[in-house]
Design a protein around this motif. Structure first.
Motif, PDB file in Angstrom:
ATOM      1  N   HIS A  30       0.885  -1.396  -0.088  1.00 29.16           N
ATOM      2  CA  HIS A  30       0.203   0.048   0.000  1.00 29.16           C
ATOM      3  C   HIS A  30       0.865   1.327  -0.083  1.00 29.16           C
ATOM      4  O   HIS A  30       0.755   2.315  -0.751  1.00 29.16           O
ATOM      5  N   GLY A  32       3.750   1.631  -1.146  1.00 26.41           N
ATOM      6  CA  GLY A  32       4.748   1.646  -2.381  1.00 26.41           C
ATOM      7  C   GLY A  32       6.051   1.110  -2.107  1.00 26.41           C
ATOM      8  O   GLY A  32       7.171   1.217  -2.736  1.00 26.41           O
ATOM      9  N   LYS A  35       6.099  -4.364  -4.178  1.00 28.21           N
ATOM     10  CA  LYS A  35       5.202  -4.606  -5.235  1.00 28.21           C
ATOM     11  C   LYS A  35       4.851  -6.023  -4.795  1.00 28.21           C
ATOM     12  O   LYS A  35       5.897  -6.749  -4.582  1.00 28.21           O
ATOM     13  N   SER A  45      -3.619  -8.042  -1.079  1.00 30.73           N
ATOM     14  CA  SER A  45      -3.102  -6.646  -0.518  1.00 30.73           C
ATOM     15  C   SER A  45      -4.268  -5.494  -1.066  1.00 30.73           C
ATOM     16  O   SER A  45      -4.971  -4.753  -0.406  1.00 30.73           O
ATOM     17  N   ARG A  46      -5.147  -6.234  -2.230  1.00 29.82           N
ATOM     18  CA  ARG A  46      -6.314  -5.344  -2.679  1.00 29.82           C
ATOM     19  C   ARG A  46      -7.322  -5.528  -1.714  1.00 29.82           C
ATOM     20  O   ARG A  46      -8.158  -4.653  -1.392  1.00 29.82           O
ATOM     21  N   ALA A  49      -6.739  -3.444   1.038  1.00 33.01           N
ATOM     22  CA  ALA A  49      -7.083  -2.014   0.975  1.00 33.01           C
ATOM     23  C   ALA A  49      -8.514  -2.072   0.927  1.00 33.01           C
ATOM     24  O   ALA A  49      -8.921  -0.441   1.520  1.00 33.01           O
ATOM     25  N   ASP A  54      -8.161   2.188   1.396  1.00 33.68           N
ATOM     26  CA  ASP A  54      -7.026   2.586   0.453  1.00 33.68           C
ATOM     27  C   ASP A  54      -7.613   2.712  -0.890  1.00 33.68           C
ATOM     28  O   ASP A  54      -7.339   1.847  -1.793  1.00 33.68           O
ATOM     29  N   TYR A  57      -4.667   3.005  -3.808  1.00 35.05           N
ATOM     30  CA  TYR A  57      -4.116   1.579  -4.054  1.00 35.05           C
ATOM     31  C   TYR A  57      -4.871   0.743  -4.973  1.00 35.05           C
ATOM     32  O   TYR A  57      -4.348   0.176  -5.925  1.00 35.05           O
ATOM     33  N   ARG A  60      -4.469   2.231  -8.356  1.00 33.45           N
ATOM     34  CA  ARG A  60      -2.866   1.858  -8.931  1.00 33.45           C
ATOM     35  C   ARG A  60      -3.063   0.355  -9.507  1.00 33.45           C
ATOM     36  O   ARG A  60      -2.114   0.115 -10.301  1.00 33.45           O
ATOM     37  N   THR A  61      -3.406  -0.499  -8.710  1.00 30.89           N
ATOM     38  CA  THR A  61      -3.321  -1.972  -9.027  1.00 30.89           C
ATOM     39  C   THR A  61      -4.446  -2.547  -9.966  1.00 30.89           C
ATOM     40  O   THR A  61      -4.587  -3.659 -10.067  1.00 30.89           O
TER      41      THR A  61
END
Length: 137
Positions: A30, A32, A35, A45-46, A49, A54, A57, A60-61
């Motif tokens: 998250h 940065g 990765k 991680s999503r 988020a 977040d 994030y 971004r992903t």
């Protein structure tokens, strides 16, 4: 005046269910600092988020071909409470694509619930990105 939604506080234990500290697990993705090395790590991680609010994030992903203009996490009123990984296909550092089937648990105004999805991930510019869902229950 409308009330602004607040991001949930950053947890000490990672919401993805790894049992690791948030900062050492999904928090590093998250921020940065690192990765996600696999499709499963990106999916976890999503999910995290979503749990910590977040939105940046998540955008971004998200693969640029399927990414929405914005994400509004406050709209559904869900609090994410747990994650189960059901199946992973491909998505290792040696692959260019993969799928992760998971069940995400939540609570909302109607009580507890869950959402099951089979998400598609692809490498894009060397990074794992979320493309879309094959199935959504």
């Amino acid at each position: 005046m409308p009330r602004r939604s607040r991001k949930p506080a950053r947890p000490t234990t990672c919401p993805c269910g790894s049992g690791a500290a948030y900062a050492a697990c999904c928090g590093r993705f998250h921020s940065g600092a690192a990765k996600a090395p696999t499709a499963e790590a990106l999916m976890r991680s999503r999910y995290s988020a979503f749990a910590v609010g977040d939105e940046a994030y998540l955008l971004r992903t998200w693969h640029p071909e399927t990414r929405p203009e914005r994400v509004d996490l406050a709209a559904d009123g869900r609090t994410w409470t747990g994650l189960e990984i059901l199946e992973v296909t491909g998505g290792t550092p040696l692959h260019t694509s993969g799928t992760v089937r998971f069940r995400a648990h939540y609570t909302d105004g109607e009580g507890p619930g869950s959402q099951t999805e089979n998400s598609v991930f692809e490498r894009f510019g060397g990074d794992w990105l979320y493309v879309d869902a094959l199935a959504f229950e």
